[in-house]
Write a protein that holds these residues in place. Structure first.
Motif, PDB file in Angstrom:
ATOM      1  N   GLU A   1     -29.106 -36.870  12.261  1.00 34.23           N
ATOM      2  CA  GLU A   1     -29.500 -37.027  11.032  1.00 34.23           C
ATOM      3  C   GLU A   1     -30.246 -35.634  10.202  1.00 34.23           C
ATOM      4  O   GLU A   1     -30.950 -34.944  10.854  1.00 34.23           O
ATOM      5  CB  GLU A   1     -30.962 -38.004  10.887  1.00 34.23           C
ATOM      6  CG  GLU A   1     -30.230 -39.294  11.290  1.00 34.23           C
ATOM      7  CD  GLU A   1     -31.244 -40.548  11.104  1.00 34.23           C
ATOM      8  OE1 GLU A   1     -32.374 -40.085  11.163  1.00 34.23           O
ATOM      9  OE2 GLU A   1     -31.024 -41.596  11.333  1.00 34.23           O
ATOM     10  N   THR A   2     -29.836 -35.610   8.876  1.00 33.99           N
ATOM     11  CA  THR A   2     -30.257 -34.167   8.423  1.00 33.99           C
ATOM     12  C   THR A   2     -31.608 -34.270   7.900  1.00 33.99           C
ATOM     13  O   THR A   2     -32.257 -35.730   7.573  1.00 33.99           O
ATOM     14  CB  THR A   2     -29.338 -33.793   7.258  1.00 33.99           C
ATOM     15  OG1 THR A   2     -29.336 -35.021   6.266  1.00 33.99           O
ATOM     16  CG2 THR A   2     -27.866 -33.641   7.673  1.00 33.99           C
ATOM     17  N   ASN A   3     -32.345 -33.364   7.400  1.00 30.81           N
ATOM     18  CA  ASN A   3     -33.673 -33.532   6.656  1.00 30.81           C
ATOM     19  C   ASN A   3     -33.649 -34.458   5.481  1.00 30.81           C
ATOM     20  O   ASN A   3     -34.427 -35.295   5.175  1.00 30.81           O
ATOM     21  CB  ASN A   3     -34.299 -32.269   6.266  1.00 30.81           C
ATOM     22  CG  ASN A   3     -34.590 -31.617   7.713  1.00 30.81           C
ATOM     23  OD1 ASN A   3     -34.943 -31.826   8.537  1.00 30.81           O
ATOM     24  ND2 ASN A   3     -34.562 -30.014   7.203  1.00 30.81           N
TER      25      ASN A   3
ATOM     26  N   LYS B   1     -33.540 -38.107   6.591  1.00 31.40           N
ATOM     27  CA  LYS B   1     -34.977 -38.471   7.224  1.00 31.40           C
ATOM     28  C   LYS B   1     -35.929 -38.556   5.844  1.00 31.40           C
ATOM     29  O   LYS B   1     -36.837 -39.604   5.997  1.00 31.40           O
ATOM     30  CB  LYS B   1     -35.511 -37.307   7.920  1.00 31.40           C
ATOM     31  CG  LYS B   1     -34.681 -37.090   9.367  1.00 31.40           C
ATOM     32  CD  LYS B   1     -35.255 -35.915   9.993  1.00 31.40           C
ATOM     33  CE  LYS B   1     -34.706 -35.823  11.356  1.00 31.40           C
ATOM     34  NZ  LYS B   1     -35.154 -34.567  12.225  1.00 31.40           N
ATOM     35  N   ILE B   2     -35.666 -37.810   4.746  1.00 32.36           N
ATOM     36  CA  ILE B   2     -36.479 -38.155   3.720  1.00 32.36           C
ATOM     37  C   ILE B   2     -36.033 -39.525   3.075  1.00 32.36           C
ATOM     38  O   ILE B   2     -37.126 -40.242   2.780  1.00 32.36           O
ATOM     39  CB  ILE B   2     -36.018 -36.998   2.609  1.00 32.36           C
ATOM     40  CG1 ILE B   2     -36.913 -35.605   3.032  1.00 32.36           C
ATOM     41  CG2 ILE B   2     -37.054 -37.327   1.216  1.00 32.36           C
ATOM     42  CD1 ILE B   2     -36.351 -34.509   1.933  1.00 32.36           C
TER      43      ILE B   2
ATOM     44  N   LYS C   1     -39.642 -35.648  -3.884  1.00 27.87           N
ATOM     45  CA  LYS C   1     -38.960 -34.604  -2.992  1.00 27.87           C
ATOM     46  C   LYS C   1     -37.620 -34.397  -3.613  1.00 27.87           C
ATOM     47  O   LYS C   1     -37.192 -33.461  -3.578  1.00 27.87           O
ATOM     48  CB  LYS C   1     -39.020 -34.867  -1.737  1.00 27.87           C
ATOM     49  CG  LYS C   1     -40.520 -34.390  -1.009  1.00 27.87           C
ATOM     50  CD  LYS C   1     -40.118 -34.583   0.541  1.00 27.87           C
ATOM     51  CE  LYS C   1     -41.616 -34.122   1.055  1.00 27.87           C
ATOM     52  NZ  LYS C   1     -41.788 -34.406   2.560  1.00 27.87           N
TER      53      LYS C   1
ATOM     54  N   ASP D   1     -30.082 -34.614  -0.111  1.00 25.12           N
ATOM     55  CA  ASP D   1     -29.725 -33.212  -0.067  1.00 25.12           C
ATOM     56  C   ASP D   1     -29.743 -32.911  -1.412  1.00 25.12           C
ATOM     57  O   ASP D   1     -28.844 -32.171  -1.947  1.00 25.12           O
ATOM     58  CB  ASP D   1     -28.419 -32.809   0.421  1.00 25.12           C
ATOM     59  CG  ASP D   1     -28.362 -31.285   1.025  1.00 25.12           C
ATOM     60  OD1 ASP D   1     -29.269 -30.557   0.388  1.00 25.12           O
ATOM     61  OD2 ASP D   1     -27.615 -31.048   1.210  1.00 25.12           O
TER      62      ASP D   1
END
Length: 372
Positions: free
Chosen positions: A19-21, A24-25, A36, A178
């Protein structure tokens, strides 16, 4: 699309990609996720609005007819944005729901279908609009500005596939949280357009068509950047496998179930603008269309922050709904509505207070040289 819980757990590790950041956000605190994800998009939308106004500024130096020609083309450009944004929202929403359900394979499949759909739609849009552009603007009442409108529009119509892909690729990036890279691509295109406008219009003596080609080329560069991330660098969460693509009616239906309502509002606005242009020509002249179109572009300054926040809401709520966490989805929607209302009040007050000085920027001399 129904998702089996056992299949979801397996597909979360599909293709071995972590999982990318951004993902996760999406799966974290909804209020933090809204902030964010929305801030980069608000910045990007604001830059896009500014470059659109600068585009108008340089074209106004060509005279009232050129500015009117942009006014006649604007609703049709808005139609292309409505269609591509609608597909982007539909595909992005479905991808976010797959991510929330931890269905990696499902997210990948939706992403591939979204790209295929937008390519077909862009072709269906480009061919008739390009071929019948002269008749289209003659019927719209462009009159003496018809030739300029056709010159500007045909460049935009030829670049439709680039415009369509850009909006969808951006939506796919946002759907997996993203928004920073989505912002970078949009800002690059906007800044490049600002640089190319005077060069293409005046230095290369391309006139109003130069403004259109500057826009298409700038968006094209953004597309190359996003295509590199999605298809070649492959460091996004979703992956694309076109070789094994199999058409699935259920996925297309799911994309359009969100895309059609999302497009309807913008399409209705496009049609109303076309109708208003026609009425203005009847009671005034094509110069009135130039004034009306410029006013519309100035008004977008107030709406761009809200559009940036709306893109974050789609991703965050989509992921929450995919995870069947409806309390989280409601919290995200409620929070974004309150914050968005406050932002829009400030933006609206700003435009109201400074409408005259902003509008005066677009006053040009008859000789075609911009001045303040």
């Amino acid at each position: 699309m129904k998702i089996n819980e056992d299949e979801s757990e397996v597909s979360a590790g599909y293709s071995g990609k972590k999982e990318t950041n951004g993902v996760k956000i999406l799966q974290g605190d909804p209020k933090k996720a809204i902030i964010k994800l929305s801030i980069p998009m608000i910045v990007a939308m604001s830059v896009q609005t500014i470059y659109s106004l600068i585009d108008t500024y340089w074209v106004s130096g060509l005279g009232a007819d050129a500015l009117a020609a942009m006014g006649f083309v604007f609703p049709f450009f808005f139609i292309s944005m409505a269609l591509s944004n609608g597909i982007g929202i539909g595909g992005g929403s479905a991808i976010s729901r797959m991510i929330g359900a931890r269905d990696k394979a499902g997210a990948d499949n939706v992403a591939v279908h979204t790209i295929i759909v937008i390519i077909l739609l862009s072709i269906a849009f480009t061919v008739p609009f390009y071929l019948f552009a002269p008749q289209l603007f003659a019927l719209a009442g462009a009159g003496k500005a018809t030739g300029l409108a056709v010159a500007y529009a045909r460049a935009i119509f030829l670049g439709s596939i680039i415009i369509f892909f850009s909006n969808v690729a951006n939506a796919i990036l946002r759907s997996e949280g993203d928004s920073k890279r989505a912002m970078k691509a949009m800002i690059l295109g906007g800044v490049l357009n600002v640089i190319l406008d005077p060069i293409f219009i005046y230095t290369l003596n391309m006139g109003i068509a130069g403004a259109a080609w500057a826009t298409v080329l700038s968006i094209g560069v953004s597309c190359v950047m996003m295509a590199n991330w999605l298809f070649f660098k492959k460091d996004t969460y979703v992956a694309f496998n076109f070789k094994d693509f199999r058409f699935e009616k259920s996925i297309v239906k799911e994309i359009f179930s969100v895309a059609l309502p999302a497009s309807a509002q913008q399409l209705s606005m496009s049609l109303s603008m076309i109708f208003m242009n026609y009425i203005i020509v009847l009671v005034s002249s094509t110069d009135g269309v130039a004034v009306y179109a410029t006013g519309w572009r100035i008004a977008t300054i107030a709406t761009s922050p809200l559009l940036g926040m709306a893109t974050a809401v789609i991703s965050v709520c989509g992921a929450a709904i995919g995870a069947h966490d409806y309390i989280k989805a409601k919290a995200a929607l409620s929070y974004s509505t309150r914050v968005g209302f406050l932002i829009e009040c400030v933006a609206g007050a700003f435009i109201f207070a400074f409408a005259m000085p902003i509008a005066s920027i677009f006053t040009q001399s008859e000789g075609g040289t911009p001045h303040n």
